[in-house]
Structures are given as structure tokens and as C-alpha cells.
Design a protein around this motif. Structure first.
Motif, PDB file in Angstrom:
ATOM      1  N   SER A  54       0.836  -1.197   0.000  1.00  0.00           N
ATOM      2  CA  SER A  54       0.000   0.000   0.000  1.00  0.00           C
ATOM      3  C   SER A  54       0.872   1.250   0.000  1.00  0.00           C
ATOM      4  O   SER A  54       2.076   1.202   0.295  1.00  0.00           O
ATOM      5  N   ARG A  88      -0.438  -4.664  21.112  1.00  0.00           N
ATOM      6  CA  ARG A  88      -1.735  -4.390  21.743  1.00  0.00           C
ATOM      7  C   ARG A  88      -1.621  -4.486  23.271  1.00  0.00           C
ATOM      8  O   ARG A  88      -2.145  -3.629  23.999  1.00  0.00           O
ATOM      9  N   GLY A  97      -1.431  -6.668   8.466  1.00  0.00           N
ATOM     10  CA  GLY A  97      -2.747  -6.214   8.028  1.00  0.00           C
ATOM     11  C   GLY A  97      -3.035  -4.784   8.451  1.00  0.00           C
ATOM     12  O   GLY A  97      -2.158  -3.909   8.419  1.00  0.00           O
ATOM     13  N   ASP A  98      -4.273  -4.554   8.889  1.00  0.00           N
ATOM     14  CA  ASP A  98      -4.708  -3.202   9.258  1.00  0.00           C
ATOM     15  C   ASP A  98      -3.995  -2.670  10.497  1.00  0.00           C
ATOM     16  O   ASP A  98      -3.997  -1.458  10.741  1.00  0.00           O
ATOM     17  N   ALA A  99      -3.392  -3.569  11.286  1.00  0.00           N
ATOM     18  CA  ALA A  99      -2.704  -3.130  12.502  1.00  0.00           C
ATOM     19  C   ALA A  99      -1.556  -2.177  12.189  1.00  0.00           C
ATOM     20  O   ALA A  99      -1.217  -1.308  12.996  1.00  0.00           O
ATOM     21  N   LEU A 100      -0.974  -2.318  11.007  1.00  0.00           N
ATOM     22  CA  LEU A 100       0.166  -1.479  10.647  1.00  0.00           C
ATOM     23  C   LEU A 100      -0.205  -0.001  10.629  1.00  0.00           C
ATOM     24  O   LEU A 100       0.620   0.854  10.976  1.00  0.00           O
ATOM     25  N   THR A 101      -1.431   0.298  10.242  1.00  0.00           N
ATOM     26  CA  THR A 101      -1.861   1.699  10.148  1.00  0.00           C
ATOM     27  C   THR A 101      -2.919   2.064  11.178  1.00  0.00           C
ATOM     28  O   THR A 101      -3.508   3.142  11.105  1.00  0.00           O
ATOM     29  N   ASP A 102      -3.151   1.196  12.152  1.00  0.00           N
ATOM     30  CA  ASP A 102      -4.103   1.483  13.220  1.00  0.00           C
ATOM     31  C   ASP A 102      -3.552   2.617  14.079  1.00  0.00           C
ATOM     32  O   ASP A 102      -2.501   2.467  14.707  1.00  0.00           O
TER      33      ASP A 102
END
Length: 281
Positions: free
Chosen positions: A8, A179, A245-250
């Protein structure tokens, strides 16, 4: 997953702006010339080479136009006088960033034995540092209990601006640790410590040496490490980032950078950055 799998634009930005770690071995100054001007270069610090070697290579990189982040190992600093001299020399070089670690020396050179002690001493000094990083360990430390690591991170947090993770190959383990760490009150932005693309056999040897064996076992099961070693394939760093996944940009997880452990495979590291970012979706 194909080595040409597009990343991305957000991931490409992280990779493009990654810091590249260099070990101050003989000839390292020539290797650094492969790095584009303006890149952040970090210079390691070890008991084998001492503080002076770190300063010498930091000076060379700064004069060459790089943004330089010297490492400083607490166990190699004898006292406040030596600490003040070290940061004073950085100021003279126009270097305003520092990465503080405990260090691997078996016996401390003086009164400092961990990074937090250096940070606390620096807080009482007049220095020109504007950014200080500290280490963190998503898969633990072979000699330090997890609770002690968290306690140390809490102690360092008031004095630091970001944290850099030790090598990890398991994206699920990295995200789970991050987290838990956020839930524990650690808010320091994370720079993901990422192994540079290198021969898998060499990477396996280096990883075992620095104590990330559990992650390496994950890599062997999930990524066909044994087959890669036989074929001489290279490790693909982007796989860990894609696996997050989405955690990279959370925004709650605060991943703000990448720290590339080049192991002085600088040209291959820079080439990987270029290839991957050119393929950004």
C-alpha cells in the motif's frame, strides 16, 4: 506470496523513510555510500568496538549528508563525565538524535548498567538532543523476564520519543505484543525492527545468535525456511508488514517508522527499498 506483491502507499512511505542500521566495521563507510542522501542512518555501539568507533562512523555519515542516529550502550559509559563528553561531541557534529540501549557488555564500564539510567542522567544535562529512541522486545529477552522488560519500558518512557523493536518474524506475535503494551500504558511510537533482505541461511544464523529463536521457528514453519536455505533464497522483509494487516496503520497502535537491520548488507537493503516502493499500489 509473490516477491512482487504490491504494498500500500502507507506501507511504501514507511519503507521509503526507513532508518538503516549500520555496524561500524572496517569498510562500512564505503557501504554507506549506497544510501540515498538524506536517509536516516543509525550507527551501532558494541563492546567490541567501543564508543569511539561509533562516534567516528557517526561523524563520517554526518559529513556525508545523512541524518545520523548514533547508538549509545549504557554499559559502555563509565560516568556522567564520559556521557557529557559523548553527547557534546554529537552536538559539535550537528547530530541531535540518539538511540539508547543497555548493551551487551558482561561487566559495566562504570555506574550505568541499563538504558533508563542513561536517560535519567541525560535529563539533568544541558544537551542538544531532540529525539531519543529506546529498545523493546516483542518476543522477550533471553536474559530478562517479560515483566522486568515492561517495567523498564515504563521507566524509560518519560525520557524517550520512540521505541524500536528487536527482530521479529511473526506478524501475529508482534501485533499481539503491541496491543498488550498499549493496554499497559506504553504510548511511545513504534519503529518496527525489520531484517533486511539477505540470504536466508545467514539470516537464520544471525537470528539465533541474537536470541530470536522462537520467531525463527515461526518463520521455518510458515515461510519454508529450510527450502529457502537450500535454494539460497533471500528473506522478503515486506512479508511481515503485509502480515500485520490493518494493525500497521491502526492509529491506536502508533506504528510510526521502520528500522532496517541491514547487517551491513547496505546495497541489497537500499535496492529492496527501491523495488518495493516502486510497486506500491
Amino acid at each position: 506470496m509473490s516477491p512482487h506483491h504490491p504494498v500500500s502507499s502507507a506501507m511504501a512511505d514507511l519503507i521509503r523513510n526507513a532508518a538503516i542500521e549500520v555496524i561500524p566495521l572496517k569498510g562500512a563507510e564505503e557501504k554507506v555510500k549506497a544510501v540515498p542522501a538524506g536517509t536516516t542512518v543509525t550507527i551501532t555501539c558494541s563492546p567490541k568496538f567501543g564508543l569511539e568507533r561509533t562516534l567516528e562512523h557517526s561523524a563520517q555519515a554526518a559529513r556525508a549528508g545523512y541524518r545520523v542516529v548514533p547508538h549509545l550502550a549504557a554499559r559502555q559509559v563509565a560516568d556522567e563525565t564520559e556521557l557529557r563528553d559523548f553527547v557534546g561531541r554529537l552536538t559539535d557534529l550537528g547530530i541531535t538524535r540518539l538511540y539508547v540501549i543497555g548493551g551487551d557488555a558482561d561487566v559495566p564500564a562504570g555506574k550505568f548498567s541499563e538504558a533508563a539510567e542513561i536517560l535519567e542522567a541525560l535529563s539533568g544535562m544541558d544537551h542538544g538532543l531532540t529525539s531519543i529512541g529506546v529498545g523493546c522486545y516483542p518476543e522477550g529477552h533471553p536474559k530478562i523476564a517479560d515483566e522486568a522488560l515492561l517495567t523498564a519500558l515504563r521507566r524509560k518512557q518519560p525520557y524517550a520519543h520512540y521505541m524500536v523493536s528487536q527482530l521479529c518474524f511473526d506478524p501475529a506475535a508482534l501485533v499481539a505484543w503491541l496491543r498488550r503494551t498499549r493496554e499497559s500504558g506504553i504510548t511511545l511510537p513504534l519503529h518496527i525492527g525489520l531484517a533486511a533482505p539477505m540470504n536466508t541461511r545467514k539470516l537464520a544464523e544471525l537470528s539465533l545468535r541474537i536470541g530470536v529463536g522462537s520467531s525463527l521457528r515461526y518463520l521455518s514453519k510458515q515461510r519454508g525456511l529450510v527450502g529457502n536455505m537450500i535454494r539460497g533464497d533471500a528473506y522478503q522483509p515486506e512479508r511481515l508488514l503485509l502480515g500485520m494487516g490493518d494493525a500497521l496503520t491502526d492509529p491506536d497502535l502508533k506504528v510510526s517508522g521502520i528500522h532496517l537491520y541491514s547487517f551491513n548488507q547496505v546495497e541489497a537493503t537500499v535496492d529492496w527499498q527501491r523495488r518495493v516502493t516502486e510497486q506500491a499500489a
